[in-house]
Every structure is written in C-alpha cells, then in structure tokens.
Scaffold this active site. Sequence first.
Site, PDB file in Angstrom:
ATOM      1  N   GLU A  59       0.811  -1.230   0.000  1.00 58.74           N
ATOM      2  CA  GLU A  59       0.000   0.000   0.000  1.00 58.74           C
ATOM      3  C   GLU A  59       0.842   1.277   0.000  1.00 58.74           C
ATOM      4  O   GLU A  59       1.859   1.374   0.691  1.00 58.74           O
ATOM      5  CB  GLU A  59      -0.913  -0.006   1.225  1.00 58.74           C
ATOM      6  N   LYS A  61       0.452   4.857   1.158  1.00 56.74           N
ATOM      7  CA  LYS A  61      -0.390   5.631   2.074  1.00 56.74           C
ATOM      8  C   LYS A  61       0.461   6.644   2.813  1.00 56.74           C
ATOM      9  O   LYS A  61       1.333   6.274   3.600  1.00 56.74           O
ATOM     10  CB  LYS A  61      -1.086   4.683   3.066  1.00 56.74           C
ATOM     11  N   LYS A 121      -7.906   2.528  -3.281  1.00 55.83           N
ATOM     12  CA  LYS A 121      -8.314   2.441  -1.873  1.00 55.83           C
ATOM     13  C   LYS A 121      -9.004   3.756  -1.500  1.00 55.83           C
ATOM     14  O   LYS A 121      -8.362   4.797  -1.364  1.00 55.83           O
ATOM     15  CB  LYS A 121      -7.073   2.212  -1.000  1.00 55.83           C
ATOM     16  N   GLU A 170     -14.218  -5.595   2.335  1.00 55.30           N
ATOM     17  CA  GLU A 170     -13.541  -5.569   3.635  1.00 55.30           C
ATOM     18  C   GLU A 170     -14.511  -5.661   4.805  1.00 55.30           C
ATOM     19  O   GLU A 170     -15.465  -4.902   4.894  1.00 55.30           O
ATOM     20  CB  GLU A 170     -12.726  -4.281   3.745  1.00 55.30           C
ATOM     21  N   ASN A 191     -10.083  -6.928   8.014  1.00 54.36           N
ATOM     22  CA  ASN A 191      -9.287  -5.874   8.625  1.00 54.36           C
ATOM     23  C   ASN A 191      -9.149  -6.171  10.114  1.00 54.36           C
ATOM     24  O   ASN A 191     -10.147  -6.255  10.833  1.00 54.36           O
ATOM     25  CB  ASN A 191      -9.938  -4.508   8.403  1.00 54.36           C
ATOM     26  N   GLU A 221      -5.672  -7.861   6.536  1.00 53.20           N
ATOM     27  CA  GLU A 221      -5.294  -6.450   6.434  1.00 53.20           C
ATOM     28  C   GLU A 221      -5.004  -5.874   7.823  1.00 53.20           C
ATOM     29  O   GLU A 221      -5.745  -6.135   8.764  1.00 53.20           O
ATOM     30  CB  GLU A 221      -6.439  -5.642   5.806  1.00 53.20           C
ATOM     31  N   SER A 222      -3.955  -5.095   7.921  1.00 53.49           N
ATOM     32  CA  SER A 222      -3.511  -4.448   9.169  1.00 53.49           C
ATOM     33  C   SER A 222      -2.859  -5.479  10.096  1.00 53.49           C
ATOM     34  O   SER A 222      -3.360  -6.593  10.260  1.00 53.49           O
ATOM     35  CB  SER A 222      -4.662  -3.763   9.920  1.00 53.49           C
TER      36      SER A 222
END
Length: 264
Positions: A59, A61, A121, A170, A191, A221-222
């Site tokens: 990603e 970001k 995103k 998600e 997530n 995710e995360s």
Amino acid sequence: MGNILDNILATKKLEIAANRSKKSLLNLEEEIHAIQDERAFITAISNKVKNNHSAVIAEIKKASPSKGVIRENCDPAEIASSYQEGGATCLSVLTDKDYFQGHADYIQLVKNHCTLPVLRKDFMIDPYQIYESKALGADCILLIVAALELSQMQELESIANALGMDVLVESHDGYELEKALQLNTKLIGINNRNLKTFDVTLQTTLDLLNEIPPDRITVTESGIFSPEDIRLMNQHGIYSFLVGEAFMRDDDPGNSLKRLLDNI
C-alpha cells in the site's frame, strides 16, 4: 472510528457532488472507452496463492486519521517502482485527499511506473465513483461493509464487474463478513483493526477464517509487521496480505517488503 467513518462519508458525499459538477458520467464513460491498460487483480493474487506463495498487496499511504502523517516524503511513482522490485503482487493506492493525503491522480502515476495491478483504496458509496475509478485506471476497487448496505455493495460490485474491475470487500467482524460473503467477489478482506478501539490483532482473521468458504481468497489487512506474522497466517492457509504502514515507515518501502518476504 464510528465518528471518524461518519465524518469521512459525509465529506465523501460533498466530494462526489463537486466532482460530478466538473465531470459528468457521460464524460467519464468517454474516458473509459480510451482505457487500454487493464491488469487482472484477482488473477495476480490467485496465481500466487494457489501455489502457497505469499501475495502481498503493498500500500501507498502517506497518512491516516488515526496515525497522522506516516511518511513525510511520499513519492507514489518511486514507491510503486520500489514495491515491484521488492516482490509485491499488487498495489493499493490511497486516493482520499482530506483524511489520508492521497490523490486520484496517483492511480495513473503509479501505473506509469510499474506493471502491477492497482487497487483504488477509497470510500466507495456512489456509482459515480466506480465509473470514476475505471476512468482513473484502477483495476480493482474496495468496498467497506461498515460503510454500506448490502444492496449498495451489490450494485457497486455489479457496476465494477461490468466495467472490467475486480472487487475487494472488507469486513471487521462476523456480522460484516456474513454480508461480505453475499457478494460474488473471491477477494474477502479481513481488517484486523477494531473500529471502536483501534486495537489491532491478527486473531481477528484467525477467528473468522472458518466462516470463509474455500473458494474465496482471504486477504488479511492491518497488523502484518514481521516474518513471524506471515508464517502464522501461512500455517492457517492464508497467503494474501495487504500491508501499508510497516513498509511506508521504512526509508526504502520496497526493500522492507523484500526483507519480509526473504525471511519467511
């Protein structure tokens, strides 16, 4: 986060109205006809996962509402090239300007500097954004269950697929996952961040894993920061990861990715 999400969605409605006043749906459709560089997002991930190889969605970001500025000097083109060299399977590009300091132009900028499929995103709530995403060059869009009703998600997914884009949906918990699984997409994102406390635990993915049918691809995710985290997921049959902050805080994001993959 509930309040933050509400604020983001309220801002997003204003943003969509402003964009629509500048560029009509008809204008977007004309731009879409000129799109030639289409890249298969789900296929790229599936080709890795089916051979038990890690498929990392790396990603780009710059900032987030919870962490503030993550990377002061954020050059999307340079980072995209770095990620490809580091072994990324796909890219995720933040395009929200007000809360994440992203920009819609980053999609094409990134695609000009790598050959990887790209996820837009952002907070998708309106069909206009799906056409806009295609016109921007996105290969995949994100649908966040916490931000949408099931009927909205189904409509947005249908439009995305008709335009030749894939969908990553998600979820944050079992209730959201139940709705996510009613979509057609193979990509099911979990997530690991609790939207109320901001706490992150990989146990969230592990707890929900049994609810996900084998014909879907789980994207965690995360919370992925180390080779140990990757190995833990691999032990439970998960080979797809969306990782941003861990790489973006490194001087060389692509090298950070390479180190992670080399040490699994």
